[in-house]
Design a protein around this motif. Sequence first.
Motif, short mmCIF file in Angstrom:
data_model
loop_
_atom_site.label_atom_id
_atom_site.label_comp_id
_atom_site.label_asym_id
_atom_site.label_seq_id
_atom_site.Cartn_x
_atom_site.Cartn_y
_atom_site.Cartn_z
N GLU A 22 39.87 4.56 22.03
CA GLU A 22 39.01 3.55 22.67
C GLU A 22 39.76 2.23 22.84
N ASP A 23 40.54 1.83 21.84
CA ASP A 23 41.33 0.60 21.94
C ASP A 23 42.34 0.67 23.08
N LEU A 24 43.01 1.81 23.19
CA LEU A 24 44.00 1.98 24.26
C LEU A 24 43.33 1.95 25.63
N THR A 25 42.17 2.58 25.74
CA THR A 25 41.43 2.56 27.00
C THR A 25 41.06 1.13 27.37
N SER B 19 35.71 1.09 36.14
CA SER B 19 35.43 1.50 34.77
C SER B 19 34.70 2.84 34.74
N LEU B 20 33.67 2.97 35.56
CA LEU B 20 32.93 4.24 35.61
C LEU B 20 33.83 5.40 36.05
N ARG B 21 34.69 5.13 37.01
CA ARG B 21 35.53 6.20 37.57
C ARG B 21 36.64 6.63 36.60
N TYR B 22 37.24 5.68 35.87
CA TYR B 22 38.45 5.99 35.11
C TYR B 22 38.28 6.00 33.59
N ARG B 23 37.16 5.54 33.07
CA ARG B 23 37.00 5.49 31.61
C ARG B 23 37.12 6.89 30.99
N VAL B 24 36.40 7.87 31.50
CA VAL B 24 36.44 9.22 30.93
C VAL B 24 37.82 9.85 31.10
N PRO B 25 38.43 9.79 32.29
CA PRO B 25 39.78 10.35 32.40
C PRO B 25 40.81 9.65 31.50
N LEU B 26 40.68 8.33 31.36
CA LEU B 26 41.60 7.62 30.46
C LEU B 26 41.41 8.06 29.01
#
Length: 190
Positions: free
Chosen positions: A51-54, A29-36
């Motif tokens: 945010e919903d899609l993430t 989550s930490l690694r991919y939340r911002v890129p997503l």
Amino acid sequence: MTDPASWPHESASLADYGEDCVKQWNNVSLRYRVPLRGFFSKRVKDSAEVEDLTQEVFLHLIRRARGGPIEHVEQYVFQVAANTLRDWGRRRRARNQEAHESFDAEIHQPATDISPERVLLGKEEIKLVSAVLRALPERTRDVFVLRVLEKKKYAEIAVMMAISVRAAEKHMAKALAQLGGIMGKAQDRD
């Protein structure tokens, strides 16, 4: 880093993100939340939708992880993101989401507020109309109901009731005259 061409092609597995499930998912989550978010925000205007899609991507990953280890996590994450975005677009098109207008209390406010007094007057007028219709001769009432409520044409009414078109028109005129007279009297009282 949100551009797919700039993503590193690492071959890390889910196990490389921590020793237990909780740490693995926290680190993913930490690694991919911002890129997503960046991936989705380039393609979707509404930040709530982003945010919903993430969240939907992470939900998919958690469900998938129950079936076994995920290899090549980064490639898998963004493949899931692309599929999620494609499914989201299909749902929007199927529901004609672009034509949807959100509710805004200021815009969608009724032109006039309906007071309890107005509601009571309306109910009284409905009772009055019902009484007038019940008092009409049966054939006149039938013509009125067929024409007004069932939207039949005079020719159809004439065939159904075995009368002439002119007779159907006269019955309708009689019903309207009765209703108009009573409604006029009711308005004079107000």
